[in-house]
Design an enzyme around this catalytic site. Structure first.
Site, mmCIF file in Angstrom:
data_model
loop_
_atom_site.group_PDB
_atom_site.id
_atom_site.type_symbol
_atom_site.label_atom_id
_atom_site.label_comp_id
_atom_site.label_asym_id
_atom_site.label_seq_id
_atom_site.Cartn_x
_atom_site.Cartn_y
_atom_site.Cartn_z
ATOM 1 N N GLU A 748 0.877 -1.180 0.000
ATOM 2 C CA GLU A 748 0.000 0.000 0.000
ATOM 3 C C GLU A 748 0.905 1.218 0.000
ATOM 4 O O GLU A 748 1.689 1.423 0.921
ATOM 5 C CB GLU A 748 -0.902 0.016 1.228
ATOM 6 C CG GLU A 748 -1.841 1.220 1.249
ATOM 7 C CD GLU A 748 -2.378 1.545 2.624
ATOM 8 O OE1 GLU A 748 -2.327 2.732 3.006
ATOM 9 O OE2 GLU A 748 -2.820 0.616 3.326
ATOM 10 N N CYS A 782 -1.934 8.529 4.221
ATOM 11 C CA CYS A 782 -1.866 8.064 2.833
ATOM 12 C C CYS A 782 -3.050 8.594 2.028
ATOM 13 O O CYS A 782 -2.924 8.907 0.844
ATOM 14 C CB CYS A 782 -1.875 6.534 2.781
ATOM 15 S SG CYS A 782 -0.575 5.750 3.735
#
Length: 991
Positions: A748, A782
């Site tokens: 990720e 993120c």
């Protein structure tokens, strides 16, 4: 009882169980047989008056014809909410086409008793015919081109303004006062509310304050008319929040006192409106300060609203009476049912609170209302005002009041016509109309909220318009309804802990909107942490060796036992929440709300993966021919390297670890070098929960330790969260050794996360979501917003409001509960961000001041010319903004996609077709529509990207565990021993 004791009573009631609270209210709300008969008789007469007015007034007919559970009702509500703020014709046409194009307006034609409603319906029928073109408004555009003027758009605009006038008394206070002098309002007085959204900026608050002062001046010039003013505290301060208590409460008390002094000097009343339950305690402090002000001694015009749907409502009534006694005045109390029910329920569920602050049944609110009303009638220091459109409620109050006229009723402008006219003009009762004042653009959010309240299927206004309901059903006794279910919570609304049903328990939150709780938490996270001996250093080879040796035993551990260990770990995390939050604040520089969210997410990961393991990793019998058994099994791969980032040092760290362990793997867990202490504590808790010491090994170190870990051929899988560049290096390492098995990588990584905003979006909601998405956590998520794309027509207004909202941010020490934005993680991150910020100095739209000492990067908005000008992710509170032209949504999405990143994207629009378009075309893992872009919830919003933003599968989703496991199938011929027993048994039974 003194006011201080009643405040303590409120705290007890705030999260009390619904049956417990109802037990204290039912006796006061229950009518004996004789009284009930009188009340019903009076209510039947009021029903007749209401029905007579309903035939003449179109509002009730409108609500009946277009119910909120119908597509037509939703379409009209959506159109009314957005249309008047759209400045450009192209988007206005698209909105009309979107809302009118799919609904079945013809089915409503001619059905209403109201000629106006029927006329409006036929207009909608024609409108639909004009705009029907796959929902894109092509016919409308051709028609406009031929006619030479946008007459459909003008007609819709006129209809929306007419709809607004039904609910808004006037655009200005002078216009509203003049309207109140008309024959329709004969005998009524008004409480004028200067309508608007809550202040988002200091200029907003100053403007609303000036509007209130002007209204007091105008109304005070005619004191004999008996009108008053209502004020919302959220309009007077942009940060009316518990976390900002020390700053906002004194200032709000000062502003409210100034308004009260003006009202007292003018001889008119001033009432403080009720707002969300988390603001109640603040409002009581503010109201008490004003009530005790020496300059207001002897003035009885001060008042407040109380919402009966709150569990604390009756205690608040007692508190007001006690405050009146202590300050030697009568305080006006406007008793209402409540205006924020749906948002209050959702907030309690999201926050993981122990119970709801309000009742979950409409009948329970009615019971609370009656209990409060009885207390108000009995109170010596309260002037009662009963705001209701419910004939049974009004009849009950009339019966209890007897011959007294020392109270008033209140109703909303545009609602309840016919209920009070006879009482006012023939029987001498007093009724005040709650009368919103403001421009049409300002009324939109208010209008929608009022329609939702009074148009909901459970509301009396809606039920009155439903011809299928009998008088007996309309006048059903709420006390009997509640007593028959034992005061229980509504069965379709689970407690927040039970939100996910039998699968798992929701993580427990803390009520950070409760000031004593927040103060206690702030003290806990700021306390020095005990420092134990650091773990003995080990290298990557030793860590992998230990985990490799432990794998066979852990793989043989029954799945149920592994799941139970994860659930025990979740319990331990919650038990050690205070210490873990302190670590998150002190080591990872998180604010208090972010630290709490971190701990809750870690708990949710453990429970979710335990539940998923039970549900999806157990052996599966597969279909096949008779005499054969086929079984699919999931088993661990071996040793997994779990490499977590510093921005979620507990949640992502334990999420990776818990998934790998659940699937039967052993783990070498490497935290970021910036956050080793919280990782060490998490591993210790996992070992306490039952994970063998060598099944989970902590590896502390920097990039070299991570590189050595993934290069070890004994590692059978890697879970990584971090930069795209590091993910690429890991992928290359895993492929370099030709003798090494093909190893799965779950990565990720980051993204250039964009939010698209069109001109139908509500600016106040947009700005709130931009601030949260771009600047919360100092932009170090993120999912954080990196690129804001505003439709050209609303760009400057939105940026102006955004700048004002940024100016209200508190940047500082994360241990301070008032802090919104803390420092960035370390000096290299600070230097990198500040260098880019300085390089873009000429393009700053707005920036804010920050403390000189510390790693504080000022939240900054930077203008760029094109989407393509932002070529990389800047991991901090730096927001880049560009514009796009109306009608270019698909092109804009394509240009975002072309970046190659695909983590998150947002859209703010009231056009359903726009949401469908972005859902079809956006190449991102997580799409957020009309909300912020941060805060993914485990199991509800699985998180992860695509392209340059990750490999998938999504963390916290139903497919994540399978990537950690191998699949093995065993096929057995059950006839090999001589015969097919299953077929033979069928023959034995006569088949």
């Amino acid at each position: 009882m003194p006011t201080i004791d009643l405040r303590a009573r409120m705290r007890t009631l705030h999260r009390a169980a619904e049956p417990q609270v109802m037990a204290t209210l039912l006796p006061a709300a229950t009518l004996d047989g004789e009284t009930r008969a009188r009340v019903v008789g009076r209510a039947l007469g009021l029903l007749a008056d209401l029905r007579g007015a309903q035939r003449d007034g179109w509002v009730n007919q409108f609500l009946h014809e277009y119910r909120l559970n119908s597509s037509e009702g939703v379409a009209l509500l959506s159109l009314a909410e957005a249309f008047l703020r759209v400045p450009d014709p192209d988007t206005a046409d698209a909105l009309i086409a979107d809302k009118l194009g799919d609904a079945d307006w013809r089915a409503h034609a001619g059905r209403s008793h109201s000629t106006l409603v029927n006329s409006a319906t036929w207009g909608l029928v024609i409108g639909r015919a004009l705009v029907s073109d796959g929902g894109r408004g092509g016919v409308l555009k051709r028609l406009v081109a031929r006619a030479g003027e946008p007459f459909v758009r003008q007609a819709v605009g006129a209809a929306m303004r007419m709809m607004g006038e039904i609910f808004v008394m006037g655009r200005t206070i002078d216009e509203a006062r003049a309207r109140m002098a008309g024959p329709d309002q004969r005998g009524f007085t008004a409480s004028f509310d200067m309508l608007g959204e809550a202040a988002r900026t200091w200029p907003d608050a100053d403007r609303y304050c000036a509007a209130y002062r002007d209204a007091i001046r105008v109304v005070g010039g005619h004191p004999g008319e008996g009108h008053s003013i209502s004020v919302k505290l959220s309009a007077l301060h942009p940060r009316y929040e518990v976390a900002q208590w020390d700053a906002c409460v004194p200032l709000l008390a000062e502003r409210l006192e100034a308004l009260a002094r003006d009202a007292a000097a003018a001889g008119i009343g001033l009432t403080v409106d009720a707002e969300e339950s988390e603001r109640l305690e603040m409002s009581l402090d503010i109201i008490e300060a004003v009530a005790r002000a020496p300059a207001l001694v002897g003035w009885d015009g001060f008042g407040m609203a109380v919402q009966a749907y709150g569990k604390r409502a009756r205690a608040v009534i007692g508190w007001v009476d006690a405050l009146g006694a202590e300050t030697r005045r009568r305080i006006a109390v406007r008793l209402v049912k409540g205006a924020y029910w749906d948002s209050e329920i959702k907030r309690a569920q999201e926050a993981g609170l122990p119970d709801y602050p309000l009742f979950t049944r409409k009948a329970a609110t009615d019971v609370s209302y009656l209990a409060c009303a009885r207390d108000m009638l009995d109170a010596a220091n309260i002037h009662p005002a009963f705001a209701s459109h419910n004939a049974l409620t009004v009849a009950t109050i009339l019966d209890w009041a007897g011959a007294s006229r020392d109270f008033e009723f209140q109703r909303l402008h545009g609602m309840g016509a016919g209920l009070y006219e006879g009482l006012v003009r023939e029987e001498g009762y007093h009724c005040r109309i709650y009368a919103p004042v403001g421009g049409h653009r300002d009324l939109l959010a208010y209008l929608v909220r009022r329609l939702l309240e009074n148009g909901a299927n459970s509301s009396f206004v809606h039920q009155l318009a439903d011809e299928t309901l009998s008088d007996e059903q309309l006048l059903a006794d709420p006390a009997f309804k509640i007593a028959s279910v034992g005061g229980a919570r509504h069965q379709s609304i689970p407690l927040p802990a039970d939100l996910f049903g039998t699968e798992r328990r929701n993580s427990a939150g803390l009520d950070l909107d409760d000031r004593p709780t927040l103060i206690a938490v702030a003290g806990e996270v700021a306390a020095p942490l005990a420092s134990g001996a650091p773990p003995a250093p080990i290298d990557a080879a030793e860590a992998v060796g230990r985990a490799y040796a432990a794998f066979p035993a852990w793989a043989r551990t029954p799945l149920e036992e592994r799941a139970a260990i994860l659930e025990r770990l979740a319990e331990l995390i919650e038990a050690e929440r205070g210490e873990l939050m302190a670590l998150a604040v002190q080591e990872a520089r998180k604010t208090i709300p972010d630290a709490l969210g971190e701990v809750r997410e870690a708990v949710d990961f453990c429970r979710y993966y335990a539940a998923q393991a039970r549900a999806t990793l157990a052996p599966i019998d597969l279909p096949g021919p008779t005499g054969e058994r086929n079984v699919l099994r999931h088993e661990g791969r071996g040793v997994w390297a779990c490499i977590a980032p510093w921005n979620f040092p507990l949640a992502i760290f334990l999420g990776q670890v818990a998934a790998a362990l659940a699937a039967g793997n052993t783990v070498v867990a490497k935290p970021a070098p910036q956050t080793p202490a919280i990782a060490e504590r998490a591993v210790a808790l996992a070992h306490r929960a039952g994970v063998p010491a060598d099944a989970l090994v902590l590896l502390v170190g920097g990039p070299d330790a991570g590189a050595a870990l993934v290069a070890d051929a004994r590692v059978a899988g890697v879970a990584f969260t971090g930069s795209t560049a590091t993910a690429r290096r890991i992928a290359r390492t895993l492929l370099e050794d030709d003798a090494r098995p093909l190893v799965p990588l779950i990565a990720e990584t980051g993204g250039i996360n964009a939010m698209i905003v069109d001109s139908t979006a509500l600016p106040e909601q947009v700005v709130a979501d931009i601030v949260a998405s771009a600047f919360r956590s100092a932009g170090q998520r993120c999912s954080a917003l990196r690129l804001l794309l505003l439709q050209e027509d609303i760009a400057e207004r939105t940026l102006e409001m955004l700048a004002g909202a940024m100016d209200t941010l508190v940047i500082g020490d994360p241990t301070d509960p008032a802090t919104d934005v803390g420092p960035v993680i370390d000096a290299p991150a600070y230097v990198r961000l500040m260098e880019h910020r300085a390089a873009m100095r000429a393009r700053w739209v707005h920036s804010v001041a920050v403390p000189q000492a510390g790693l504080f990067v000022p939240p900054t908005v930077i203008r760029i010319d094109r989407i393509e000008d932002l070529g990389r992710e800047w991991f901090g509170p730096l927001l880049h903004v560009a514009t796009w032209p109306a009608g270019a949504l698909e092109e804009t999405i394509a240009r975002i996609n072309a970046s190659g990143y695909g983590l998150t994207m947002g859209l703010h629009s009231r056009i359903a077709r726009a949401a469908e378009t972005i859902e079809e075309q956006a190449r991102v893992g997580n799409l957020y529509i009309n909300r912020s872009m941060i805060g993914a919830v485990v199991g509800s919003q699985p998180f992860g990207g695509e392209g340059l933003s990750g490999t998938g599968p999504k963390a916290g989703g139903p497919h994540y565990l399978h990537r950690f496991a191998v699949e093995r199938v065993t096929s057995t011929d059950t006839t090999s021993a001589g015969g097919n027993a299953s077929l033979l048994s069928l023959e034995d039974r006569g088949f």
